[in-house]
Design an enzyme around this catalytic site. Structure first.
Site, short mmCIF file in Angstrom:
data_model
loop_
_atom_site.label_atom_id
_atom_site.label_comp_id
_atom_site.label_asym_id
_atom_site.label_seq_id
_atom_site.Cartn_x
_atom_site.Cartn_y
_atom_site.Cartn_z
N HIS A 255 0.86 -1.18 0.00
CA HIS A 255 0.00 0.00 0.00
C HIS A 255 0.89 1.23 0.00
O HIS A 255 2.04 1.20 0.47
CB HIS A 255 -0.89 0.01 1.23
CG HIS A 255 -1.92 -1.08 1.23
ND1 HIS A 255 -3.07 -0.99 1.97
CD2 HIS A 255 -1.98 -2.27 0.59
CE1 HIS A 255 -3.80 -2.07 1.79
NE2 HIS A 255 -3.14 -2.88 0.96
N GLU B 78 1.04 3.89 1.79
CA GLU B 78 1.55 4.29 3.10
C GLU B 78 2.70 3.38 3.54
O GLU B 78 3.71 3.85 4.07
CB GLU B 78 0.43 4.26 4.14
CG GLU B 78 -0.70 5.23 3.86
CD GLU B 78 -1.82 4.64 3.00
OE1 GLU B 78 -2.95 5.16 3.09
OE2 GLU B 78 -1.58 3.67 2.25
N CYS C 147 -2.30 -0.09 7.06
CA CYS C 147 -1.49 1.12 7.01
C CYS C 147 -1.44 1.82 8.37
O CYS C 147 -0.40 2.36 8.76
CB CYS C 147 -2.01 2.05 5.93
SG CYS C 147 -1.85 1.30 4.28
#
Length: 161
Positions: free
Chosen positions: A59, A61, A92
């Site tokens: 992801h 992040e 995240c």
């Protein structure tokens, strides 16, 4: 660039995260972008690489946090701030906690993400305890279960985290 890691430049950094997300879509990736701003003002970017890298943990992040940790040479990012184009999912958020982020700012919320086909509501339900059937987790203790922790405790050169 004006602003600091503590959020005084949050709109500017959020705009940067949104631009990263838009550019990532044009490059064939998911519509998510993030950056970590360290206390000394360094910026480390991340974009969603889930489908590009076949990595469900990539992801935006998490990628930004990985880049910041590598770039600073430290897994402890205390004093840093995470700016992201969308409300962080539980993965995240956990990553930001482990990185010791001071705070997180996001632009779009989870409802906007759901409307675009990225609905993680069920994960929030799971962590709230209302959907345990999604992923049964059970302990299966064995006689050597605690040996890794004993080895860790006895290792004189360990780096605590």
């Amino acid at each position: 660039m004006s602003g600091s890691a503590n959020g005084s430049g949050s709109a500017e950094y959020l705009e940067m995260a949104v631009r990263l997300a838009i550019r990532n879509v044009a490059d064939g990736g998911g519509p998510f972008g993030a950056l970590v701003v360290t206390p000394d003002g360094r910026r480390f970017e991340g974009v969603n690489r889930v489908t590009r890298d076949n990595d469900p943990t990539a992801h935006a992040e998490v990628v930004a946090i990985r880049n910041a940790a590598a770039g600073t040479g430290n897994f402890d990012l205390s004093g840093s701030v995470l700016y992201t184009s969308c409300e962080p999912c539980p993965l995240c958020l956990a990553s930001a906690l482990w990185a010791r982020m001071d705070s997180v700012y996001f632009a779009a919320d989870r409802h906007g993400a759901a409307a675009a086909g990225f609905d993680d509501a069920v994960f929030y339900e799971y962590f709230a305890g209302s959907r345990p059937e999604l992923l049964p987790v059970r302990q299966a203790a064995i006689p050597t279960s605690n040996r890794p922790f004993e080895a860790w405790h006895d290792h004189g050169d360990r780096i605590d985290y």
